[in-house]
Design an enzyme around this catalytic site. Structure first.
Site, PDB file in Angstrom:
ATOM      1  CE  LYS A  70     -17.944  -6.370   4.740  1.00 33.90           C
ATOM      2  NZ  LYS A  70     -17.167  -6.794   3.586  1.00 33.90           N
TER       3      LYS A  70
ATOM      4  CD  GLU B 172      -1.783  -2.299   1.755  1.00 40.08           C
ATOM      5  OE1 GLU B 172      -0.587  -2.556   2.047  1.00 40.08           O
ATOM      6  OE2 GLU B 172      -2.706  -3.101   1.974  1.00 40.08           O
TER       7      GLU B 172
ATOM      8  CG  MET C 295      22.884  12.060   2.700  1.00 46.53           C
ATOM      9  SD  MET C 295      24.043  13.150   1.846  1.00 46.53           S
ATOM     10  CE  MET C 295      23.008  13.780   0.520  1.00 46.53           C
TER      11      MET C 295
ATOM     12  CG  PHE D  97      -9.961  -9.018  11.660  1.00 42.82           C
ATOM     13  CD1 PHE D  97      -8.722  -9.443  12.123  1.00 42.82           C
ATOM     14  CD2 PHE D  97     -10.219  -9.098  10.298  1.00 42.82           C
ATOM     15  CE1 PHE D  97      -7.771  -9.946  11.248  1.00 42.82           C
ATOM     16  CE2 PHE D  97      -9.269  -9.596   9.410  1.00 42.82           C
ATOM     17  CZ  PHE D  97      -8.043 -10.022   9.897  1.00 42.82           C
ATOM     18  CD  GLN D  98      -7.449  -6.986   7.878  1.00 41.23           C
ATOM     19  OE1 GLN D  98      -8.335  -6.739   7.061  1.00 41.23           O
ATOM     20  NE2 GLN D  98      -6.303  -7.547   7.532  1.00 41.23           N
TER      21      GLN D  98
END
Lengths: 566, 163
Positions: free
Chosen positions: A162, A50, A479, A112-113
């Site tokens: 949802k 993602e 760097m 959940f999630q």
């Protein structure tokens, strides 16, 4: 017509002119993806992470100027977007990120999630919305796009539970949007603009200091016209590169920590600094107390909070940079003969700048066998299309690109300036290529940053995004190593990437082509071959391991205290 | 320098955390904060007291204005505004100190809202200076508990919100 929330969302995207989105499915966006399955007007690209999806939407937005759109599911999907969102926020990139959320009845239950993504993204978005009722969805989407692209642009998160995706309502997309607390100032104050031009006309040693705002505000043409009209030299920040052609004699290139000697000297000696769409970042100013010590400062910015945040300003102008530059130009034209006088007055100033340019031009020591990274950058410029788009990662290669590529057009450099996000380059290039399938798109990265999102090779190959990947491989996190060399007694703590990776095999494993150059005389061949192959190519250049980015202003020092290339 | 800033915001969930997050995220201080709906039910009004030099206060007001849900910000100047706060204070009061507590309450026009054999609870309103002065006089007698609303502020006459 009655539709479910998922369909309404897609219809809103279509009406906002969105043609490409980057997203990753999951439990709380499965309804949205089900609608997407038969929705052919929008191209959906599946990244492999993602974070990369958001960077890709960001790269798409930077290259095209349109609003980038990314989708992620709730919980881990949403938290994976944070670095991408924060990157876009720091560089003011217009984006709309849609996250799934657990059903409204479960919010706050540690479902959940579930993650409180509205809470988490509050400090790194321009604004965010939780959609609690499907009836509000169309209006919220309209507002989200409006907020993302107007004023000082930025990312907006829309969190979509949802059950809201499933719920049905009548769809009507609002024509206009009204937000009481959000009225960005577009037009600069005419009196202030007049005063600014008068001040500029009186200056003997003016410098234009230009940032990403000129690119975001599509004001390059106006900037070039004004600079040329009044013969004012132009230095740009990293984000401003491309807004003013670097092959123009008035160009001073980059300023700041790794800026050119002449840009930093010009800023330190000027009597008038005209800041346009720039925000006086610490990497630009060095020690604030000794930044542009002799200058009157005019600051033009669409965001009032940028003005007087770090540096005193003698004349602020809040407004859209294109609007302000256009008006400045008009006044300069009306003044006419005096503008000629102004050009005459700066003639001695130009001579002074030319001396600095001659004394310390951008340079590096070429060798006969080992490849110098700066040389690769120069050859990439010489052998690529004039309108090629270059994404970079973050680190030494990014600074060498900024110093040596020579950008001549806006939106041709895509780089994470504010947040400095390693792993940004490859997915950003992928997004730019999705926006411009026919243009040459390359990413220049180090071996470190490339490994942070190298899984995107799969996305690139699968979607036939013909990105050319350039890895300047020094087997170091260069760097940080450079800082350790200069300030930590060469104690290379955890900066040596000890495992030598076979990048050629890696490219091949994903179905891309891998090429490698280890000596100077192989560089051109690899670049030419890489650009001529249709399809994604990874070009690895084994470069001088301990090359430094110079000039360098140590953190906290004045711009005049540069460590120069010997 | 202390500043009392009034912020008119959309009366929606999450707005207060945007305002508070702005202060914590940028290292600004909040000395006190009150928030409640206004005569327009769609709006809430936040009054907050903060401190900083001119540049910091300018950044605070600009950053507040930048929030999408913020409709108006006023950094009130003392001469154009009326400021009030309310405190409830529980003071130890036994033997001879019982009379002293009541005397102080009387001087400051505070109300006694609860009495026990060992304490008085007073309610006082006024400018932060007046309320502060009362607290300082009560302190030696034994402050058991102190709760304050923090100041709210309103402009004098035509000063303040338009419409």
């Amino acid at each position: 017509m009655k539709m479910n929330g998922a369909r309404i969302l897609l219809e809103c995207l279509k009406r906002e002119g969105v043609d490409t989105i980057f997203g990753y499915p999951g439990g709380t966006v499965i309804n949205l993806y089900d609608e997407l399955f038969s929705f052919k007007e929008i191209r959906h690209i599946l990244p492999r992470h993602e974070q990369a999806g958001v960077h890709a939407a960001d790269g798409y937005a930077r290259a095209t100027g349109k609003v980038g759109v990314a989708i992620a599911t709730s919980g881990p999907g949403a938290t994976n977007t944070i670095t991408g969102i924060a990157t876009a926020y720091m560089d003011s990139i217009p984006m709309v990120i849609i996250t799934g959320q657990v059903p409204t009845a479960l919010i706050g239950n540690d479902a959940f999630q579930e993650a409180d993504i509205i809470g988490i993204t509050r400090p790194c978005t321009k604004h965010n919305f939780l959609v609690k009722d499907v009836k509000d969805l169309a209006t919220i989407m309209k507002k989200a796009f409006y907020i993302a692209r107007t004023g000082r642009p930025g990312p907006v998160v829309v969190d979509l539970p949802k059950d809201v995706q499933v719920a049905q309502t009548e769809f009507k997309y609002p024509e206009t949007v009204e937000i009481r607390g959000y009225k960005p100032t577009v037009e600069g104050h005419p009196k202030q603009i007049e005063k600014a031009v008068a001040m500029i006309m009186q200056a003997k040693k003016p410098v234009l200091y230009v940032g990403g705002g000129v690119i975001l505000g599509n004001a390059s043409a106006e900037l070039v016209a004004l600079a040329k009209r009044l013969a004012i030299p132009v230095t740009t920040t990293l984000m401003g590169l491309g807004s003013f052609p670097e092959n123009d004699p008035l160009s001073l290139g980059l300023l700041g920590m790794h800026g050119t000697y002449y840009a930093n000297m010009a800023v330190s000696n000027c009597d008038m600094l005209i800041a346009i769409g720039a925000r006086f970042d610490d990497r630009v100013t060095g020690k604030i107390a000794s930044f542009a010590p002799h200058a009157k400062i005019v600051h033009v910015d669409v965001d009032p909070t940028s003005i007087k945040k770090n540096v005193r300003v003698d004349l602020p102008i809040v407004g859209d940079v294109r609007d302000v530059l256009t008006k400045m130009l008009k006044i300069a034209d009306e003044i006419g003969p005096d503008a000629e006088g102004c050009r005459q007055a700066v003639a001695t100033w130009s001579a002074e700048i030319d001396e600095w340019k001659e004394k310390h031009p951008m340079s590096y020591k070429q060798t006969t066998s080992t490849i110098k990274p700066q040389y690769v950058i120069q050859r990439l410029r010489a052998l690529s299309d004039p309108d090629a788009i270059v994404a970079t990662d973050v680190g030494q290669h990014q600074m060498w690109t900024a110093q040596f590529f020579g950008f001549t057009a806006p939106r041709t450099l895509l780089s994470s300036g504010g947040l400095g996000t390693m792993g940004f380059g490859l997915p950003a290039a992928m997004g730019a290529q999705a926006g411009f399938p026919e243009r040459q798109v390359m990413v220049i990265c180090g071996d470190g940053g490339f490994q942070m999102n190298m899984q995107e090779l799969a996305t690139i190959v699968q979607n036939r995004l013909n990105v050319k990947i350039v890895i300047l491989n020094n087997n170091f996190l260069g760097m940080v190593r450079q800082w350790q060399e200069l300030f930590f007694d060469k104690r290379y703590s955890s900066t040596c990437m000890e495992l030598p990776i076979d990048f050629i095999k890696l490219a091949e494993a994903f179905g891309a082509t891998g090429l490698q150059a280890t000596k100077v005389d192989e560089v051109d061949d690899v670049i030419k071959k890489g650009f001529s192959i249709k399809g994604p190519v990874l070009m690895e250049f084994k470069v001088a391991r301990e090359e430094k980015v110079l000039p360098m202003v140590p953190a906290g020092a004045s711009l005049t205290e540069m460590v120069l290339a010997s | 320098m202390k500043h009392t800033i009034a912020v008119l915001v959309e009366n929606e969930f999450g707005v207060l955390s945007r305002v508070v997050g702005l202060f914590s995220g940028r290292g600004f201080n909040i000395d006190s904060l009150t928030v409640a709906p206004t005569n327009d039910e769609a709006l809430s009004r936040i009054t907050l007291v903060t401190r900083g030099d001119e540049q910091i206060i300018e950044q605070i007001t600009k950053q507040l204005n930048k929030l999408i849900d913020v409709i108006k910000v006023i950094d009130f100047e003392a001469e154009n505004a009326i400021e009030r706060e309310m405190v409830l204070v529980k003071v130890a009061a036994e033997d001879q100190s019982r009379a002293e507590v009541l005397r102080i309450a009387d001087i400051f026009r505070a109300k006694v809202i609860d009495v026990t054999p060992k304490s008085y609870t007073l309610e006082a309103t006024g400018t932060p200076a007046k309320v502060g002065a009362m607290i300082e006089l009560l302190r030696p007698l034994g402050l058991k508990e102190l709760v304050s609303t923090g100041p709210v502020v309103i402009g004098r006459g035509a000063k303040g919100w338009k419409g």
